[in-house]
Design a protein around this motif. Structure first.
Motif, PDB file in Angstrom:
ATOM      1  N   VAL A 144       1.778 -12.314   6.487  1.00 52.93           N
ATOM      2  CA  VAL A 144       3.201 -11.995   6.352  1.00 52.93           C
ATOM      3  C   VAL A 144       3.365 -10.506   6.053  1.00 52.93           C
ATOM      4  CG1 VAL A 144       5.330 -12.470   5.096  1.00 52.93           C
ATOM      5  CG2 VAL A 144       3.662 -14.314   5.461  1.00 52.93           C
ATOM      6  N   MET A 145       4.120  -9.811   6.908  1.00 54.93           N
ATOM      7  CA  MET A 145       4.430  -8.409   6.669  1.00 54.93           C
ATOM      8  C   MET A 145       5.629  -8.321   5.734  1.00 54.93           C
ATOM      9  SD  MET A 145       3.627  -5.229   7.376  1.00 54.93           S
ATOM     10  CE  MET A 145       4.143  -4.630   5.760  1.00 54.93           C
ATOM     11  N   ASP A 146       5.391  -7.875   4.504  1.00 59.48           N
ATOM     12  CA  ASP A 146       6.464  -7.705   3.527  1.00 59.48           C
ATOM     13  C   ASP A 146       6.974  -6.272   3.645  1.00 59.48           C
ATOM     14  OD1 ASP A 146       8.117  -7.464   1.302  1.00 59.48           O
ATOM     15  OD2 ASP A 146       6.825  -8.689   0.025  1.00 59.48           O
ATOM     16  N   GLN A 147       8.119  -6.113   4.295  1.00 62.93           N
ATOM     17  CA  GLN A 147       8.608  -4.770   4.597  1.00 62.93           C
ATOM     18  C   GLN A 147       8.943  -3.975   3.348  1.00 62.93           C
ATOM     19  OE1 GLN A 147      12.630  -3.672   6.488  1.00 62.93           O
ATOM     20  NE2 GLN A 147      11.261  -3.699   8.252  1.00 62.93           N
ATOM     21  N   SER A 148       9.511  -4.605   2.346  1.00 63.25           N
ATOM     22  CA  SER A 148       9.893  -3.885   1.129  1.00 63.25           C
ATOM     23  C   SER A 148       8.690  -3.507   0.285  1.00 63.25           C
ATOM     24  CB  SER A 148      10.870  -4.721   0.308  1.00 63.25           C
ATOM     25  OG  SER A 148      12.113  -4.815   0.953  1.00 63.25           O
ATOM     26  N   SER A 149       7.761  -4.431   0.103  1.00 66.07           N
ATOM     27  CA  SER A 149       6.568  -4.138  -0.689  1.00 66.07           C
ATOM     28  C   SER A 149       5.572  -3.290   0.074  1.00 66.07           C
ATOM     29  CB  SER A 149       5.894  -5.444  -1.135  1.00 66.07           C
ATOM     30  OG  SER A 149       6.746  -6.185  -1.970  1.00 66.07           O
ATOM     31  N   GLY A 150       5.658  -3.312   1.401  1.00 64.28           N
ATOM     32  CA  GLY A 150       4.759  -2.496   2.209  1.00 64.28           C
ATOM     33  C   GLY A 150       3.343  -3.022   2.246  1.00 64.28           C
ATOM     34  N   ASP A 151       3.169  -4.338   2.115  1.00 64.05           N
ATOM     35  CA  ASP A 151       1.830  -4.917   2.212  1.00 64.05           C
ATOM     36  C   ASP A 151       1.873  -6.176   3.061  1.00 64.05           C
ATOM     37  OD1 ASP A 151       2.884  -6.917   0.543  1.00 64.05           O
ATOM     38  OD2 ASP A 151       2.093  -6.006  -1.271  1.00 64.05           O
ATOM     39  N   ILE A 152       0.690  -6.675   3.370  1.00 68.86           N
ATOM     40  CA  ILE A 152       0.564  -7.916   4.131  1.00 68.86           C
ATOM     41  C   ILE A 152       0.052  -8.982   3.187  1.00 68.86           C
ATOM     42  CG2 ILE A 152      -0.611  -9.094   6.028  1.00 68.86           C
ATOM     43  CD1 ILE A 152      -0.489  -5.391   6.238  1.00 68.86           C
ATOM     44  N   LYS A 153       0.839 -10.025   3.003  1.00 68.59           N
ATOM     45  CA  LYS A 153       0.453 -11.125   2.126  1.00 68.59           C
ATOM     46  C   LYS A 153      -0.138 -12.253   2.975  1.00 68.59           C
ATOM     47  CE  LYS A 153       3.754 -10.053  -1.552  1.00 68.59           C
ATOM     48  NZ  LYS A 153       4.164  -8.720  -1.094  1.00 68.59           N
ATOM     49  N   ILE A 165      -3.213  -7.284   1.463  1.00 65.62           N
ATOM     50  CA  ILE A 165      -3.871  -6.059   1.891  1.00 65.62           C
ATOM     51  C   ILE A 165      -2.791  -5.027   2.222  1.00 65.62           C
ATOM     52  CG2 ILE A 165      -5.951  -7.186   2.785  1.00 65.62           C
ATOM     53  CD1 ILE A 165      -4.745  -6.896   5.598  1.00 65.62           C
ATOM     54  N   GLY A 166      -3.190  -3.751   2.241  1.00 64.03           N
ATOM     55  CA  GLY A 166      -2.267  -2.689   2.610  1.00 64.03           C
ATOM     56  C   GLY A 166      -1.435  -2.217   1.436  1.00 64.03           C
ATOM     57  N   GLU A 167      -0.708  -1.123   1.682  1.00 67.61           N
ATOM     58  CA  GLU A 167       0.170  -0.546   0.646  1.00 67.61           C
ATOM     59  C   GLU A 167       1.320   0.185   1.316  1.00 67.61           C
ATOM     60  OE1 GLU A 167      -2.144   3.619  -0.203  1.00 67.61           O
ATOM     61  OE2 GLU A 167      -2.845   1.833  -1.251  1.00 67.61           O
ATOM     62  N   LYS A 168       2.370   0.411   0.571  1.00 68.53           N
ATOM     63  CA  LYS A 168       3.629   0.938   1.108  1.00 68.53           C
ATOM     64  C   LYS A 168       3.474   2.317   1.752  1.00 68.53           C
ATOM     65  CE  LYS A 168       8.518   1.169  -0.202  1.00 68.53           C
ATOM     66  NZ  LYS A 168       8.913   0.053   0.661  1.00 68.53           N
ATOM     67  N   SER A 169       2.566   3.123   1.251  1.00 70.36           N
ATOM     68  CA  SER A 169       2.412   4.483   1.769  1.00 70.36           C
ATOM     69  C   SER A 169       1.923   4.519   3.216  1.00 70.36           C
ATOM     70  CB  SER A 169       1.431   5.272   0.891  1.00 70.36           C
ATOM     71  OG  SER A 169       0.141   4.673   0.911  1.00 70.36           O
ATOM     72  N   LEU A 170       1.405   3.409   3.705  1.00 70.56           N
ATOM     73  CA  LEU A 170       0.871   3.376   5.067  1.00 70.56           C
ATOM     74  C   LEU A 170       1.962   3.263   6.125  1.00 70.56           C
ATOM     75  CD1 LEU A 170      -2.109   0.876   4.559  1.00 70.56           C
ATOM     76  CD2 LEU A 170      -2.223   3.376   4.682  1.00 70.56           C
ATOM     77  N   PHE A 171       3.145   2.795   5.734  1.00 73.47           N
ATOM     78  CA  PHE A 171       4.163   2.432   6.708  1.00 73.47           C
ATOM     79  C   PHE A 171       5.462   3.193   6.488  1.00 73.47           C
ATOM     80  CE2 PHE A 171       1.647  -1.390   5.558  1.00 73.47           C
ATOM     81  CZ  PHE A 171       0.978  -1.568   6.769  1.00 73.47           C
ATOM     82  N   VAL A 194      14.881   7.553  12.642  1.00 80.06           N
ATOM     83  CA  VAL A 194      15.275   8.785  13.334  1.00 80.06           C
ATOM     84  C   VAL A 194      14.536  10.017  12.822  1.00 80.06           C
ATOM     85  CG1 VAL A 194      17.549   7.906  13.929  1.00 80.06           C
ATOM     86  CG2 VAL A 194      17.228   9.082  11.743  1.00 80.06           C
ATOM     87  N   SER A 195      14.031   9.956  11.593  1.00 80.47           N
ATOM     88  CA  SER A 195      13.452  11.161  10.988  1.00 80.47           C
ATOM     89  C   SER A 195      11.929  11.137  10.922  1.00 80.47           C
ATOM     90  CB  SER A 195      14.013  11.337   9.570  1.00 80.47           C
ATOM     91  OG  SER A 195      13.682  10.213   8.764  1.00 80.47           O
ATOM     92  N   THR A 196      11.292  10.238  11.658  1.00 72.67           N
ATOM     93  CA  THR A 196       9.842  10.160  11.584  1.00 72.67           C
ATOM     94  C   THR A 196       9.237   9.944  12.958  1.00 72.67           C
ATOM     95  OG1 THR A 196       7.972   8.924  10.645  1.00 72.67           O
ATOM     96  CG2 THR A 196       9.957   7.676  11.141  1.00 72.67           C
ATOM     97  N   GLN A 197       7.997  10.367  13.117  1.00 74.75           N
ATOM     98  CA  GLN A 197       7.242  10.130  14.344  1.00 74.75           C
ATOM     99  C   GLN A 197       6.423   8.850  14.236  1.00 74.75           C
ATOM    100  OE1 GLN A 197       9.098  12.480  16.233  1.00 74.75           O
ATOM    101  NE2 GLN A 197       7.191  12.300  17.383  1.00 74.75           N
ATOM    102  N   LYS A 198       6.533   8.153  13.129  1.00 73.38           N
ATOM    103  CA  LYS A 198       5.750   6.933  12.917  1.00 73.38           C
ATOM    104  C   LYS A 198       6.344   5.747  13.680  1.00 73.38           C
ATOM    105  CE  LYS A 198       3.680   8.038   8.423  1.00 73.38           C
ATOM    106  NZ  LYS A 198       3.503   7.587   7.019  1.00 73.38           N
ATOM    107  N   HIS A 199       6.372   5.893  14.987  1.00 76.79           N
ATOM    108  CA  HIS A 199       6.742   4.798  15.880  1.00 76.79           C
ATOM    109  C   HIS A 199       5.448   4.399  16.580  1.00 76.79           C
ATOM    110  CE1 HIS A 199      11.306   5.633  15.996  1.00 76.79           C
ATOM    111  NE2 HIS A 199      10.780   6.496  15.128  1.00 76.79           N
TER     112      HIS A 199
END
Length: 379
Positions: A144-153, A165-171, A194-199
């Motif tokens: 499960v991708m938890d968008q607010s917490s920025g991790d995968i449960k 696994i994962g952390e918010k700073s990655l996304f 709109v303000s990031t290249q992280k697509h």
């Protein structure tokens, strides 16, 4: 090319109780009449799929004993159900259906064959805040991708929490998730903004959470993305709903080269307007849900349109959608699609499959004794 008459959808009445939302709970009465199967496309064209069932709440899968029916009859009460608030994504494993529900902060679990409904358990080391993209591995473990917490449960098939696994700073704005069948790799589509290249798409080690590589960047060229939404895996191919470019890209993970791309902005069949969910069947056909059209379109492995099913409507009928999102094709070819406006999941069966066949085959209701045996076997 099929004509527009071939793609015609149908408005059929469905007796469904009202959904009353109060906070994060729902009081729902079950469907009271058996729903007539609806063919797609309409005869005399060759039928490819049948609408089979709608899921609104636990009442659509849970078993009611004869004692309970008698008690309700004598007291004049209705069954109270637990409904979905805004279902987003779907995944399915051998008849067990998982539906993420971001505003309700949960993932629903429906199992019609076991007459079971539940929700994932609370994590022991964090909080499930905003579940978006979900997928299962071959064992039925749920990611499960938890968008607010920025991790995968990660949960087991029964919804018991295992780890994260994962952390918010990655996304930037993670949305879609796909996991390899062996559970070794997890892929996340970062929709960005709109303000990031992280697509782009991140490949992660499912054991450690380490980011192994990043695929793509913002743009409109091959293997570039603009608001990548949902993703799907099929062997070594990655399918990406490149929503801001109104197309689907298929990428070879071994080479990171483009294998196929199709789609463009438009209002006609085969075009995209607001593409959201994607899934692949055993024949490599590609299913894409589009929230602006209120349908899902089916393409072959060359990207050629075969059929579309559904229409945009605010009426709570089979095949009618206002904000459809996640889509999944199960092991037997049944299609499941979520609609956030109508708070439902619709299920369609391929015409070649009998309604009693497959993991989601419709069986005769059990007796109380048979149900107790099913329950005892599960426990």
């Amino acid at each position: 090319m099929p004509t527009r008459e071939l793609f015609k959808s149908f408005a059929f009445s469905l007796t469904i109780g009202m959904v009353l939302i109060s906070g994060c709970s729902s009081n729902i009465e079950p469907q009271t009449n058996e729903v007539k199967e609806i063919p797609y496309p309409e005869p005399p064209e060759q039928v490819r799929f049948y609408f089979e069932k709608t899921l609104l709440s636990n009442l659509d899968v849970e078993f009611e004993t004869e004692d309970s029916k008698i008690s309700r009859y004598l007291t004049g009460t209705n069954r109270v159900g637990k409904g979905m608030l805004k279902p987003f994504d779907i995944s399915v494993h051998k008849g067990r259906i998982f539906v993420s529900d971001p505003p309700k902060r949960t993932v629903h679990i429906f199992d019609p064959q076991e007459y079971f409904y539940g929700q994932v358990k609370a994590p022991t080391d964090s909080v499930l805040v905003k579940p978006f993209g979900i997928d299962v591995d071959e064992k039925g473990n749920l990611y499960v991708m938890d968008q607010s917490s920025g991790d995968i449960k990660i949960y087991d098939r029964d919804g018991e929490y295992l780890r994260k696994i994962g952390e918010k700073s990655l996304f930037s704005m993670p949305t879609g998730l796909a996991v390899t069948p062996d559970g070794n790799r997890v892929y996340i589509s970062d929709t960005g903004g709109v303000s990031t290249q992280k697509h782009h798409i991140l490949e992660m080690d499912a054991s450690t959470g380490e980011v192994l590589r990043t695929i793509g960047t913002r743009g409109s060229k091959d293997v570039e993305f603009n608001l990548p939404k949902d993703i799907a895996l099929d062997n070594n191919l990655l399918y990406v709903v490149d929503s801001g470019n109104f197309r689907v890209q298929v990428i070879d993970l071994a080479t990171e080269k483009l294998v196929l791309k199709f789609g463009s902005i438009g209002r006609q069949a085969g075009h995209f307007s607001r593409p959201r969910g994607i899934s692949i069947d055993n024949d490599k056909n590609i299913y894409v849900s589009d929230a602006a059209f209120g349908n899902f379109q089916i393409f072959n492995k060359q990207g050629q349109l075969l059929l579309f099913i559904g229409e945009r409507s605010d009426k709570l009928y089979p095949g009618h959608y206002m904000l459809n999102s996640g889509i999944a094709v199960d092991e037997d070819g049944r299609i499941l699609m979520a609609d956030q406006f109508h708070r439902k999941v619709d299920i369609f069966r391929p015409a070649a499959l009998d309604k009693t066949q497959g993991y989601l085959g419709v069986l005769s209701p059990p007796t109380d004794k048979e149900y107790q045996a099913i329950k005892a076997k599960k426990n």
